[in-house]
Design an enzyme around this catalytic site. Structure first.
Site, PDB file in Angstrom:
ATOM      1  N   GLY A 159       0.764  -1.242   0.000  1.00  0.00           N
ATOM      2  CA  GLY A 159       0.000   0.000   0.000  1.00  0.00           C
ATOM      3  C   GLY A 159       0.790   1.283   0.000  1.00  0.00           C
ATOM      4  N   TRP A 167       2.135   3.047  -2.477  1.00  0.00           N
ATOM      5  CA  TRP A 167       1.679   3.989  -3.506  1.00  0.00           C
ATOM      6  C   TRP A 167       0.234   4.412  -3.273  1.00  0.00           C
ATOM      7  CZ3 TRP A 167       3.856   3.305  -9.130  1.00  0.00           C
ATOM      8  CH2 TRP A 167       5.241   3.448  -9.091  1.00  0.00           C
ATOM      9  N   ASP A 177      -5.145  -5.871  -5.764  1.00  0.00           N
ATOM     10  CA  ASP A 177      -4.093  -6.856  -5.503  1.00  0.00           C
ATOM     11  C   ASP A 177      -4.752  -8.150  -5.057  1.00  0.00           C
ATOM     12  OD1 ASP A 177      -1.720  -8.286  -4.354  1.00  0.00           O
ATOM     13  OD2 ASP A 177      -0.757  -6.353  -4.685  1.00  0.00           O
ATOM     14  N   ASP A 212      -7.516 -10.388  -9.678  1.00  0.00           N
ATOM     15  CA  ASP A 212      -6.440 -10.663 -10.623  1.00  0.00           C
ATOM     16  C   ASP A 212      -6.471  -9.617 -11.732  1.00  0.00           C
ATOM     17  OD1 ASP A 212      -4.705 -11.669 -12.536  1.00  0.00           O
ATOM     18  OD2 ASP A 212      -5.389 -13.734 -12.352  1.00  0.00           O
ATOM     19  N   ASP A 246       3.375  -0.607  -9.219  1.00  0.00           N
ATOM     20  CA  ASP A 246       4.728  -0.826  -8.701  1.00  0.00           C
ATOM     21  C   ASP A 246       4.969  -2.307  -8.477  1.00  0.00           C
ATOM     22  OD1 ASP A 246       7.266  -0.006  -7.785  1.00  0.00           O
ATOM     23  OD2 ASP A 246       6.605  -0.031  -5.706  1.00  0.00           O
ATOM     24  N   LYS A 300       6.565  -0.025 -13.304  1.00  0.00           N
ATOM     25  CA  LYS A 300       7.960  -0.407 -13.113  1.00  0.00           C
ATOM     26  C   LYS A 300       8.463  -1.253 -14.273  1.00  0.00           C
ATOM     27  CE  LYS A 300       9.302  -1.670  -9.026  1.00  0.00           C
ATOM     28  NZ  LYS A 300       9.513  -2.445  -7.782  1.00  0.00           N
TER      29      LYS A 300
END
EC number: 2.1.1.205
Length: 315
Positions: A53, A55, A81, A97, A122, A162
């Site tokens: 958590g 971000w 998530d 998902d 991220d 990322k």
């Protein structure tokens, strides 16, 4: 001794605890916002692969908390998530998902039929130390995040994710340039210069004419003739060079900083609730992987598909 040593070696780890962030990765999004103004004026945002958590906490601090009680009603932030995480003010959690179309539909329903202005991710797989393999897996995860972004992002919206810089990263850049008019590579100060980690910052989302949102990782199945037309000969690899933007900061993530002799190490603001490897760690306390194998089965039914809004932050 151990905690103090890590506080000395990792300045952003120490600052995260001192400033109330639950993960040092929060500084990476904060520095991206400082550089690109990604969060300015936004009311709808999605954090993919959000746990634990860090971000999502930044999104709350920048988009939700500064507003009045009335204006907060217009702010919608959803964290997605498969792992659970502790509540954050103004953030709704969805355990789902990101590779499923149903997840995109739930996100759009959460926005009352509208789409997100910003999607961030991220997420990263557990690294193995085999750089080519790690880069491949990270690129695969980023394409999954980009795939769902094409469903849920409004025209003109932004995306940040990322990436590991490696030989095959150009394939990812080409995909990003299909959907965004402005794509660059960003290196936060909180990311060690010795790390191959970087972030793609993509702005001005524009759906290509005729494109139907799909799983970009499997898109070639729909047009196999395009993917297989040149399997006999050696093809020239396309190399894409993105503009590179680095964040300048007074701290260097690769340096160690001295701490006061009376310094007392602080505990993490919020530890992960259900780390993906937690079950494995518990099991390996009583067995050796050298002589035994162990398989983890993830029960999808155990994850709730209904979003739950957090009213209070426990951090």
């Amino acid at each position: 001794m151990g905690k103090a040593s890590k506080d000395r070696r990792d300045i952003f780890y120490r600052l995260a605890k001192e400033q109330g962030w639950r993960a040092r990765s929060a500084f990476k999004l904060l520095q991206a916002d400082e550089t690109f103004n990604l969060l300015e004026g936004l009311t709808r945002a999605v954090d993919l692969c959000a746990a634990p958590g860090g971000w999502s906490q930044v999104l709350s601090k920048r988009m939700y908390e500064p507003r009045s009680e009335k204006d907060r009603e217009q702010v919608k932030i959803i964290a997605v998530d498969m792992q659970g995480m502790a509540p954050i003010d103004g953030v709704t959690q969805l355990r789902a998902d990101i590779t499923k179309e149903s997840t995109a539909e739930e996100i759009i329903n959460f926005f009352d039929g509208k789409k997100a202005e910003l999607v961030v991710s991220d997420g990263a797989p557990d690294v193995t130390g085999l750089h080519d393999w790690d880069a491949y897996m990270q690129a695969d995860l980023l394409l999954s995040a980009l795939s769902i972004a094409t469903y849920i992002l409004e025209e003109g919206g932004s995306f940040m994710g990322k990436v590991y810089r490696a030989a095959n990263t150009s394939n990812v850049y080409l995909q990003l340039q299909r959907f965004f008019k402005d794509v660059c590579l960003f290196k936060p100060s909180a990311s060690r210069s010795s790390s191959i980690e970087a972030f793609v910052v993509c702005r001005q989302f524009c759906m290509p004419e005729g494109h139907v949102p799909c799983n970009l990782r499997m898109e070639w199945f729909d047009k196999p003739e395009e993917a297989l037309k040149d399997i006999s000969g050696k093809t020239e690899r396309t190399v894409v060079h993105l503009p590179f933007v680095a964040h300048e900061c007074e701290y260097d993530a690769d340096l160690s900083y001295e701490i006061d002799a009376n310094y007392i190490p602080q505990e993490a603001v919020q530890k992960p609730l259900t780390a993906a490897y937690q079950e494995v760690l518990e099991k390996t306390k009583t067995m050796s992987l050298k002589y035994n194998s162990y398989v983890v089965y993830h029960d999808e039914e155990a994850s709730s598909s209904e979003p739950s809004t957090s009213k209070k932050c426990n951090a």
